[in-house]
Design a protein around this motif. Sequence first.
Motif, PDB file in Angstrom:
ATOM      1  N   GLU A 100       0.815  -1.217   0.000  1.00 30.67           N
ATOM      2  CA  GLU A 100       0.000   0.000   0.000  1.00 30.67           C
ATOM      3  C   GLU A 100       0.849   1.268   0.000  1.00 30.67           C
ATOM      4  OE1 GLU A 100      -2.587  -0.267   3.334  1.00 30.67           O
ATOM      5  OE2 GLU A 100      -3.795  -1.909   2.474  1.00 30.67           O
ATOM      6  N   ARG A 101       2.081   1.170   0.511  1.00 33.52           N
ATOM      7  CA  ARG A 101       2.975   2.333   0.571  1.00 33.52           C
ATOM      8  C   ARG A 101       4.354   1.897   0.103  1.00 33.52           C
ATOM      9  NH1 ARG A 101       3.077   3.493   6.664  1.00 33.52           N
ATOM     10  NH2 ARG A 101       3.236   1.225   6.559  1.00 33.52           N
ATOM     11  N   VAL A 102       4.916   2.605  -0.863  1.00 38.99           N
ATOM     12  CA  VAL A 102       6.228   2.249  -1.392  1.00 38.99           C
ATOM     13  C   VAL A 102       7.119   3.487  -1.429  1.00 38.99           C
ATOM     14  CG1 VAL A 102       5.521   2.620  -3.807  1.00 38.99           C
ATOM     15  CG2 VAL A 102       7.455   1.122  -3.299  1.00 38.99           C
ATOM     16  N   ALA A 103       8.385   3.282  -1.173  1.00 40.75           N
ATOM     17  CA  ALA A 103       9.377   4.342  -1.333  1.00 40.75           C
ATOM     18  C   ALA A 103      10.144   4.089  -2.617  1.00 40.75           C
ATOM     19  CB  ALA A 103      10.342   4.361  -0.148  1.00 40.75           C
ATOM     20  N   ASP A 104      10.204   5.088  -3.487  1.00 40.69           N
ATOM     21  CA  ASP A 104      10.985   5.023  -4.722  1.00 40.69           C
ATOM     22  C   ASP A 104      12.259   5.821  -4.462  1.00 40.69           C
ATOM     23  OD1 ASP A 104      12.094   5.128  -7.231  1.00 40.69           O
ATOM     24  OD2 ASP A 104      10.270   5.761  -8.268  1.00 40.69           O
ATOM     25  N   LEU A 105      13.340   5.112  -4.135  1.00 38.62           N
ATOM     26  CA  LEU A 105      14.582   5.763  -3.717  1.00 38.62           C
ATOM     27  C   LEU A 105      15.539   5.824  -4.907  1.00 38.62           C
ATOM     28  CD1 LEU A 105      15.043   4.045  -0.227  1.00 38.62           C
ATOM     29  CD2 LEU A 105      13.742   6.098  -0.847  1.00 38.62           C
ATOM     30  N   GLU A 155      19.794   6.467   1.503  1.00 37.01           N
ATOM     31  CA  GLU A 155      20.175   5.978   2.823  1.00 37.01           C
ATOM     32  C   GLU A 155      19.526   6.777   3.955  1.00 37.01           C
ATOM     33  OE1 GLU A 155      23.767   5.394   0.057  1.00 37.01           O
ATOM     34  OE2 GLU A 155      22.151   6.851   0.377  1.00 37.01           O
ATOM     35  N   SER A 156      19.161   8.039   3.690  1.00 42.78           N
ATOM     36  CA  SER A 156      18.598   8.887   4.740  1.00 42.78           C
ATOM     37  C   SER A 156      17.095   8.691   4.927  1.00 42.78           C
ATOM     38  CB  SER A 156      18.871  10.364   4.428  1.00 42.78           C
ATOM     39  OG  SER A 156      18.153  10.779   3.268  1.00 42.78           O
ATOM     40  N   PHE A 157      16.453   7.948   4.040  1.00 40.56           N
ATOM     41  CA  PHE A 157      15.001   7.775   4.132  1.00 40.56           C
ATOM     42  C   PHE A 157      14.654   6.743   5.199  1.00 40.56           C
ATOM     43  CE2 PHE A 157      10.942   5.879   2.989  1.00 40.56           C
ATOM     44  CZ  PHE A 157      10.160   7.012   2.798  1.00 40.56           C
ATOM     45  N   ASP A 158      13.630   7.026   5.976  1.00 43.25           N
ATOM     46  CA  ASP A 158      13.166   6.105   7.017  1.00 43.25           C
ATOM     47  C   ASP A 158      12.239   5.064   6.402  1.00 43.25           C
ATOM     48  OD1 ASP A 158      12.291   4.791   9.235  1.00 43.25           O
ATOM     49  OD2 ASP A 158      11.257   6.503  10.140  1.00 43.25           O
ATOM     50  N   VAL A 159      12.778   3.880   6.118  1.00 45.04           N
ATOM     51  CA  VAL A 159      12.011   2.848   5.417  1.00 45.04           C
ATOM     52  C   VAL A 159      10.920   2.247   6.305  1.00 45.04           C
ATOM     53  CG1 VAL A 159      13.888   2.283   3.840  1.00 45.04           C
ATOM     54  CG2 VAL A 159      13.694   1.050   6.007  1.00 45.04           C
ATOM     55  N   ALA A 160      10.922   2.557   7.601  1.00 52.08           N
ATOM     56  CA  ALA A 160       9.861   2.054   8.481  1.00 52.08           C
ATOM     57  C   ALA A 160       8.516   2.658   8.127  1.00 52.08           C
ATOM     58  CB  ALA A 160      10.209   2.367   9.942  1.00 52.08           C
TER      59      ALA A 160
END
Length: 395
Positions: A100-105, A155-160
Amino acid sequence: MEMSELTALLTPDGLRLLDEVGTISSTGEVAQAVSRLRGAGHSPDLVSAVVGQAHLRAKGAAKFGGFAERMLFTRAGLEQATRLGVAARHAGRMRRAGIERVADLGCGIGGDALAFAGAGIAVSAVDADEVTAAIAAYNLAPFGGDAQVRQGTAESFDVAKVDAVWLDPARRTAGHSETRRVVASDYSPSLDWAFSLAERMPVGIKLGPAHDRDALPADAEAQWVSADGSVVELVLWSGILARGGVRRSALVIRGDESHELTAGADAEDADVRKLGAFLHEPDGAVIRARLIGDAARSLDAGMLDPKIAYLTGDAAVTSPFVQSFRVREVTAANPKAINTMLRANDIGTLEIKKRGMDVDPAAFRKKLHLRGAASATLILTRVGDRRMAILADRV
């Protein structure tokens, strides 16, 4: 694109001017547009931005179709962006896995993020470059709060905060126009960091299709993707994004259709056979995934040579994973013998393919006499030390 150009463009007047100019396809049209807009009194930064974007929008249609007409690009960002049809399949896998929630890094101009948002997945998109992040924010603006963009490092993104991560490590030097490839040890974020993250949560990692297979994590699903005949990427899937029992996959996309060959490991090679009534050339994704043997067995075919990716057999069958040819005639792979064969078959239009021979098809064509009314395919290859020319027809 420099920030001064982007700032000049991202105003109501700048965007209105871009829409008025439309798309620009040729370098000649670029020069004419620059002259016309400068003559109308527009600033150098605005003219450069508008004309550059109009030209990139024309090129962007190949990857993004009609969506390109409302998008912004950088030259490097467009070159490295995922085709929208391929990105839609990434998004489909995320949806099927319940993400439902994804990070595109390392989102670039936002190609994959567009597909995720379009599939109803909330996206947090991150890029280290200020201009690229601003362009991604513009491209994703229609999705409102469901697609948020910020400048920063992966690397700085909070993947939680998310259920899964999509990673497209930078494989080229930084920049918006001319860039060069870097070695895998210099990817950003590093592959060690990416692979470590993939051990802890669902992750998709986009890599170049020629990436060193020995460096791939053993427990990830490796999927090679070809689109309209070109192998465009390798994606590593982990966690719930990886399918049970699948470690090797070849996804072949042609137009709106797609077909997939999967296996738990590299396929065992098929036996070598003498040239039969048909010759099959496996799709590049099948070759990269080392599933040639499985493709061969599905066609009741074998290898023409153990070191060359041509299959052969007598069964009148084909599949989405190969290009198939009906063999007409075989001769020695020298211009004199080939010209004799072409003349006897009245060939005037010729497609030339080759594997296993150091031949430039364009240069070789100049040595051939094509004066007939018929068409065919010439396949230059070898079996052991024997060089052969195979005249064939596409099935």
